[in-house]
Design an enzyme around this catalytic site. Sequence first.
Site, PDB file in Angstrom:
ATOM      1  N   PRO A  78      82.724  38.804 -21.214  1.00 29.57           N
ATOM      2  CA  PRO A  78      83.895  37.913 -21.196  1.00 29.57           C
ATOM      3  C   PRO A  78      83.793  36.904 -20.065  1.00 29.57           C
ATOM      4  O   PRO A  78      82.954  37.033 -19.168  1.00 29.57           O
ATOM      5  CB  PRO A  78      85.069  38.889 -20.983  1.00 29.57           C
ATOM      6  N   GLY A  80      84.305  34.889 -16.640  1.00 29.95           N
ATOM      7  CA  GLY A  80      84.677  35.232 -15.274  1.00 29.95           C
ATOM      8  C   GLY A  80      84.081  36.508 -14.733  1.00 29.95           C
ATOM      9  O   GLY A  80      84.585  37.034 -13.737  1.00 29.95           O
ATOM     10  N   VAL A  81      83.001  37.025 -15.352  1.00 29.25           N
ATOM     11  CA  VAL A  81      82.405  38.265 -14.836  1.00 29.25           C
ATOM     12  C   VAL A  81      81.106  38.005 -14.070  1.00 29.25           C
ATOM     13  O   VAL A  81      80.481  38.947 -13.584  1.00 29.25           O
ATOM     14  CB  VAL A  81      82.143  39.279 -15.979  1.00 29.25           C
ATOM     15  N   GLY A  82      80.672  36.745 -13.966  1.00 26.62           N
ATOM     16  CA  GLY A  82      79.525  36.433 -13.124  1.00 26.62           C
ATOM     17  C   GLY A  82      78.216  36.228 -13.848  1.00 26.62           C
ATOM     18  O   GLY A  82      77.151  36.465 -13.266  1.00 26.62           O
ATOM     19  N   THR A  84      76.806  33.313 -15.058  1.00 28.63           N
ATOM     20  CA  THR A  84      76.067  32.146 -14.569  1.00 28.63           C
ATOM     21  C   THR A  84      75.549  32.367 -13.157  1.00 28.63           C
ATOM     22  O   THR A  84      74.409  31.998 -12.835  1.00 28.63           O
ATOM     23  CB  THR A  84      76.968  30.903 -14.618  1.00 28.63           C
ATOM     24  N   SER A 452      88.592  48.256 -36.744  1.00 33.93           N
ATOM     25  CA  SER A 452      88.906  49.304 -35.771  1.00 33.93           C
ATOM     26  C   SER A 452      90.388  49.634 -35.671  1.00 33.93           C
ATOM     27  O   SER A 452      90.774  50.475 -34.865  1.00 33.93           O
ATOM     28  CB  SER A 452      88.388  48.899 -34.385  1.00 33.93           C
ATOM     29  N   LYS A 495      87.393  48.459 -24.324  1.00 35.00           N
ATOM     30  CA  LYS A 495      88.691  48.954 -24.778  1.00 35.00           C
ATOM     31  C   LYS A 495      89.282  49.957 -23.789  1.00 35.00           C
ATOM     32  O   LYS A 495      90.490  49.940 -23.513  1.00 35.00           O
ATOM     33  CB  LYS A 495      88.541  49.598 -26.155  1.00 35.00           C
TER      34      LYS A 495
END
Length: 556
Positions: A78, A80-82, A84, A452, A495
């Site tokens: 997702p 914003g998790v780093g 790049t 799901s 999840k």
Amino acid sequence: MQPQQPGYSSSRAYLELLADLPWQKASKEIELDLRAAQERLDRDHYGLVKVKQRIIEYLAVRKLKPDARGPVLCFVGPPGVGKTSLASSIASALGRKFVRISLGGVKDEADIRGHRRTYIGSMPGRLIDGLKRVAVCNPVMLLDEIDKTGSDIRGDPASALLEVLDPEQNKTFNDHYLNVPFDLSKVIFVATANRAQPIPPPLLDRMEVIELPGYTAEEKLSIAMRHLIPRVLEQHGLSSEFLQIPEGMVKLVIHRYTREAGVRNLERNLASLARAAAVRVAEQEQFVPLNKGMEGLATPLLENRLVDGAEVEMEVIPMGVNNQDISNTFRITSPLVVDEAMLEKVLGPPKFDGREAEQRVATPGVSVGLVWTSFGGEVQFVEATAMVGKGELHLTGQLGDVIKESAQIALTWVRTRAADLRLAATEGINLLEGRDVHIHFPAGAVPKDGPSAGVTLVTALVSLFSQKRMRSDTAMTGEMTLRGLVLPVGGIKDKILAAHRYGIRRVILPEKNLKDLAEVPSSVLNNLEIHLAKRMEDVLEQAFEGGCPWRQHSKL
């Protein structure tokens, strides 16, 4: 050629490109120090143990065999998790130059392979242009947002990337503008994506996918204290002498104002606090204690009026050309410490609270499910209600075909098992006789699809027909068959992290997803109660308070 000739400018631009391209020029690699690389990764990124381990393995192979053909790493996770910044860290560890190429929204094949020189305004592709900019033939090249390429009548960029990312083919990469083979085998390619599903299978097969899930609340707290707060203070010209954000206040920001997989919204909220502090510092007039020995302020006027330890009313001077040293001398008497009142004043009232699930499940017919999106895991509520009608099923919430079929399967299963579950007195009674069932998936503006939600739909229908409320501290995920078997689903780690963010304590998972729990951080599992279900009856047993009251009478 004469400058006045028609093809002079285009021929000159082409020859200049040939002369500027780094055909043999390569950046000299530093001697790889795996320990220093590990320390740099730990310093730049918190957590992400498996991702760092894979990068260190990659660097170790490069150290033993410098000319080895490494895999194309694709970081999927997702926003914003780093992703790049990890690619930038790889370039720093290798001592190579770094070039980023954004592929989001690219629909023209010419962006990858370039235009033919017969066209007016023709240009080389982005790959050749990037190599020209960095002026070396062995940079680390980031293909950003590789899952967001499109295709139309102008070609398919994803198909053009097949040649770029294939080690057997990119030794003789042929750009249409260049029209001579160029060796891309020395370039280290790293790709990023939010989802792996939109990437064409042949292209995905050429890359090694590394999942980057969202952060836990504890990891976000550590990231904020180590990285975000110092960076935000520096960006706003502040320091800890002006603004202090206690750990407890950062926790409140995480739980009340952000509910995301990454840390971008958290950084935005911290920046809002820093701007409020910057206004206070810029406008405030203070009584600043001054001594005679202070350098840069020794003037006859001050020396005559100063006594040791005296206080003089002074104004904070704005930063300027000639007063830079003076402005650095002034300090406010006490730093601004963020408290709850300031949080509400700057960030507004809390956006989230821990009682949302409890309030939504207060009436029968509501169940709590777990879904996966490109922004990480999310909690999805399912609402069901009955009304006078002709036995029809109504579905709303901008649903896809797969989830509509899941709702039909869920209703069929509940009607088939109505007598066994004591929802009907005898087997001959039709549950839908004289009434319609309406199932809604909030929020209505967000498209939803996937299998799901099967167990969540059954639980909502059973709760509706039995008029028994589901447990508010429980969430579930899993696909179900027409015979009541619970099948495994994907995205388990995201999840479970979403359930932990929402304050849910119990999670019901398919039994075959037990192996996926190894990827979930132990700090999250210690705060959750995981229940595994093989059949739909196991889900109902755990979803209602005190167990399933009709289980002992069931023939199942």
